[in-house]
Design an enzyme around this catalytic site. Structure first.
Site, short mmCIF file in Angstrom:
data_model
loop_
_atom_site.label_atom_id
_atom_site.label_comp_id
_atom_site.label_asym_id
_atom_site.label_seq_id
_atom_site.Cartn_x
_atom_site.Cartn_y
_atom_site.Cartn_z
N ASP A 155 0.79 -1.22 0.00
CA ASP A 155 0.00 0.00 0.00
C ASP A 155 0.83 1.28 0.00
O ASP A 155 0.38 2.33 0.44
CB ASP A 155 -0.89 -0.02 1.25
CG ASP A 155 -0.08 -0.21 2.53
OD1 ASP A 155 1.12 0.10 2.51
OD2 ASP A 155 -0.65 -0.66 3.54
N GLU A 197 -0.98 -8.93 -1.65
CA GLU A 197 -1.66 -8.42 -0.44
C GLU A 197 -2.81 -7.48 -0.84
O GLU A 197 -2.93 -6.35 -0.37
CB GLU A 197 -0.69 -7.70 0.51
CG GLU A 197 -1.24 -7.53 1.93
CD GLU A 197 -0.31 -6.77 2.85
OE1 GLU A 197 -0.25 -5.53 2.78
OE2 GLU A 197 0.38 -7.43 3.65
N GLU A 207 -2.13 5.16 2.93
CA GLU A 207 -2.10 3.74 2.54
C GLU A 207 -3.45 3.24 2.02
O GLU A 207 -3.50 2.48 1.05
CB GLU A 207 -1.64 2.87 3.71
CG GLU A 207 -0.17 3.02 4.06
CD GLU A 207 0.09 4.14 5.05
OE1 GLU A 207 -0.81 4.98 5.29
OE2 GLU A 207 1.21 4.19 5.59
N HIS A 236 5.59 3.94 13.29
CA HIS A 236 6.15 4.59 12.10
C HIS A 236 5.12 5.28 11.23
O HIS A 236 5.46 5.96 10.27
CB HIS A 236 6.88 3.57 11.23
CG HIS A 236 5.95 2.67 10.47
ND1 HIS A 236 5.54 2.96 9.19
CD2 HIS A 236 5.31 1.54 10.82
CE1 HIS A 236 4.71 2.01 8.78
NE2 HIS A 236 4.55 1.15 9.75
N ARG A 251 2.40 7.70 9.49
CA ARG A 251 2.18 9.14 9.36
C ARG A 251 1.11 9.63 10.35
O ARG A 251 1.25 10.66 10.97
CB ARG A 251 1.74 9.41 7.92
CG ARG A 251 1.62 10.82 7.50
CD ARG A 251 1.48 10.86 5.99
NE ARG A 251 2.78 10.61 5.37
CZ ARG A 251 3.65 11.56 5.08
NH1 ARG A 251 3.37 12.82 5.30
NH2 ARG A 251 4.82 11.26 4.55
N HIS A 299 12.19 3.86 14.03
CA HIS A 299 12.10 4.05 12.58
C HIS A 299 12.88 5.31 12.19
O HIS A 299 12.85 6.31 12.91
CB HIS A 299 10.62 4.20 12.19
CG HIS A 299 10.35 4.03 10.73
ND1 HIS A 299 10.45 5.08 9.85
CD2 HIS A 299 10.02 2.94 10.00
CE1 HIS A 299 10.16 4.63 8.62
NE2 HIS A 299 9.89 3.33 8.69
N1 UDP Z 1 10.82 -4.88 11.03
C1 UDP Z 1 12.21 -5.09 10.95
N2 UDP Z 1 13.02 -4.35 11.76
C2 UDP Z 1 12.55 -3.43 12.65
C3 UDP Z 1 11.15 -3.22 12.71
C4 UDP Z 1 10.32 -3.95 11.89
O1 UDP Z 1 12.67 -5.93 10.17
O2 UDP Z 1 13.35 -2.81 13.35
C5 UDP Z 1 9.94 -5.65 10.14
C6 UDP Z 1 8.76 -6.34 10.78
O3 UDP Z 1 9.08 -7.63 11.22
C7 UDP Z 1 7.72 -6.36 9.67
C8 UDP Z 1 8.07 -5.14 8.85
O4 UDP Z 1 9.36 -4.73 9.23
O5 UDP Z 1 7.84 -7.51 8.84
C9 UDP Z 1 7.06 -4.05 9.11
O6 UDP Z 1 7.47 -2.88 8.55
P1 UDP Z 1 6.78 -1.49 8.92
O7 UDP Z 1 6.25 -1.58 10.31
O8 UDP Z 1 7.79 -0.44 8.60
O9 UDP Z 1 5.62 -1.33 7.84
P2 UDP Z 1 4.11 -1.84 7.76
O10 UDP Z 1 4.12 -3.32 7.98
O11 UDP Z 1 3.30 -1.10 8.77
O12 UDP Z 1 3.70 -1.49 6.36
#
Ligand code: UDP
Length: 377
Positions: free
Chosen positions: A99, A121, A135, A207, A209, A240
Site C-alpha cells: 500500500d 496483499e 495507505e 512509524h 504518518r 524508525h
Molecule cells: N521490522 C524489521 N526491523 C525493525 C522493525 C520492523 O525488520 O526494526 C519488520 C517487521 O518484522 C515487519 C516489517 O518490518 O515484517 C514491518 O514494517 P513497517 O512496520 O515499517 O511497515 P508496515 O508493515 O506497517 O507497512
C-alpha cells in the site's frame, strides 16, 4: 529459442522487501520465467539489508529519494520514472506488494503502459481513506488498476468482491509475510537484548504518518509510566528512521534505565526480538500479522485496522494512542496471567507459509495464457 516471459517485481520499502522476498524466491525457482527485480529507492539501506538477508539482489534501481521531494509529488515522480523503466524492461507482468507510494505508482505506470499489474496483499481495507493515510487510498487505487489480485485472506477477497473485482481475478494465497517469518524464525535464537537480565520485554514500533505528533507523544508517555510501574519489565524500541519519530522518542524515553532505543533491526534480529518479547505494542501492519504466528499478544496503537483477523481470534487488540488506554491494556497483560494466556495462545490467521509458491504458480500460468486468469481461491 523462444524468449522466456519476463516478470518484473517492484520493491520500494522495508515491508515490501520482506513480503516480496518469498515471491521473488518462488518465481526464481521457476526455470521458465525471466525474473527481474527493481528497487524504487523509496527506502534505501533498509531495503538493501533485508533483500541481502534473503539472498535477493535487485537488477535495477531507480534514483528516487522520497525524502528529498515533497510527499505530495512522490507518487507522480515515481510513476514517471517507472514508466521509463517499463519501456526499457518490457515485462509481461509486474508485481508489487502492499500500500505504499511505490505500489500506487507502479499500478499507475502499468496502466499507462498497458502492462498487466498483479497486486500482492490485495483487498485490505480499513474503510477510511483518512486512516491510514495515504495507505488506504493507495490500496484502493492499486485494486482498481490491477489485473490479478492476490488476497491474503478470505476477508480481503470479500472486500474486493464488494468493490466489483471479478471473482476469477482474485486468488486467496495467504500473506507472504508468514513465509518470510517462517523462513527466518527457525534460524534465529531469541537471544536476550542488552538490557535483559531475565526481565519481561515490551517490544515497540511506531512509524505511521497518522501516529506523528500528539499520538506519538501519548505512546511515549504511556511507556514511561509502564517503565516505572513494572520494574521487572524492559522496553525495546527499534526506532524508525523517519525524522518525525526519533527526536520525540529520544526526548521522552531516552534517559530511562530499562529502555533500549536502537536503530531499526535487520529482519532476523527483529524476529529474534519478537520471539524474546512478552508482548508487542505497534502501529505496524506487518508486525500485527507476525506477532500472532509467534504466539505474542499484540496491542495495536491505532483506532482501526485493515487486518481484523487477529482481533477475531482474540490475539490482538486495538488500543489507540490514548496513554490511559495503553497503560490499562498493557498492565492487564502484565498482571493477569489468564488474560495473557488467552492472548498468547498462538494463531496464524494470515497465512501458512506457502503464499509465495501459490503466487509464483499463478503468475507462471498467467504469463503462458494471460487470457485465462487463475481460478478463484
Ligand atoms: N521490522 C524489521 N526491523 C525493525 C522493525 C520492523 O525488520 O526494526 C519488520 C517487521 O518484522 C515487519 C516489517 O518490518 O515484517 C514491518 O514494517 P513497517 O512496520 O515499517 O511497515 P508496515 O508493515 O506497517 O507497512
Amino acid at each position: 529459442m523462444l524468449k522466456k516471459p519476463r516478470v518484473l517485481c517492484v520493491i520500494g520499502t522495508r515491508p515490501e522487501a520482506i513480503k516480496m522476498a518469498p515471491v521473488v524466491l518462488a518465481l526464481r525457482a521457476r526455470a521458465g520465467l525471466d525474473l527481474v527485480v527493481l528497487k524504487t529507492g523509496q527506502h534505501g539501506e533498509l531495503v538493501d539489508t533485508i533483500l541481502k538477508g534473503f539472498g535477493v539482489a535487485a537488477h535495477h534501481e531507480l534514483r528516487f529519494l522520497e525524502r528529498r521531494i515533497p510527499f505530495e509529488d512522490a507518487a507522480r515522480k515515481l510513476a514517471e520514472s517507472l514508466t521509463g523503466a517499463l519501456a526499457a524492461i518490457r515485462p509481461a507482468v509486474v508485481l508489487a506488494q502492499g500500500d505504499t507510494t511505490s505500489v500506487v505508482a507502479t499500478a499507475l505506470a502499468c496502466s499507462l503502459a498497458n502492462t498487466p499489474f498483479a497486486h500482492v496483499e490485495a483487498g485490505l481495507r480499513s474503510g477510511s481513506l483518512k486512516a491510514p493515510f495515504p495507505e488506504e487510498a493507495n490500496r484502493v487505487v492499486a485494486s482498481h488498476l490491477a489485473a490479478l489480485h492476490f488476497a491474503p485472506t478470505r476477508a480481503a477477497r470479500a472486500n474486493l468482491l464488494r468493490e466489483g473485482v471479478p471473482e476469477h481475478a482474485i486468488q486467496v494465497t495467504g500473506n507472504t509475510v508468514i513465509d518470510a517469518l517462517l523462513m527466518t524464525a527457525e534460524g534465529v535464537d531469541s537471544a536476550p537484548a542488552d538490557l535483559d537480565h531475565g526481565r519481561r520485554l515490551i517490544l515497540t514500533t511506531v512509524h505511521r504518518r497518522d501516529s506523528f505528533g500528539a499520538p506519538l507523544v501519548g505512546v511515549c508517555r504511556a511507556l514511561a509510566l509502564l517503565h516505572d510501574r513494572f520494574p521487572d519489565t524492559a522496553i525495546h524500541w527499534p526506532v524508525h528512521p523517519n525524522p518525525n519519530v526519533g527526536p520525540v522518542v529520544e526526548r521522552l524515553l531516552g534517559g530511562l534505565p530499562r529502555v533500549l532505543l536502537s536503530r531499526p533491526l535487520d529482519y532476523p534480529a527483529f524476529v529474534a526480538a519478537m520471539k524474546r518479547s512478552t508482548l508487542i505494542l505497534t502501529d505496524s501492519g506487518g508486525v500485527q500479522e507476525e506477532a500472532p504466528a509467534l504466539g505474542k499478544p499484540v496491542l495495536v496503537l491505532r483506532d482501526e485496522t485493515e487486518r481484523p483477523e487477529a482481533l477475531f481470534h482474540g490475539v490482538a487488540r486495538l488500543v489507540g494512542r490514548d496513554p490511559d488506554r495503553i497503560i490499562a491494556e498493557t498492565s492487564r497483560l502484565l498482571e493477569d496471567d489468564d488474560a495473557y494466556r488467552r492472548m498468547s495462545k498462538g494463531a496464524s490467521p494470515y497465512g501458512d507459509g506457502k503464499a509465495g509458491a501459490r503466487i509464483a504458480a499463478a503468475i507462471d500460468e498467467f504469463v503462458r495464457s494471460p487470457e485465462a486468469l487463475p481460478a478463484a481461491g
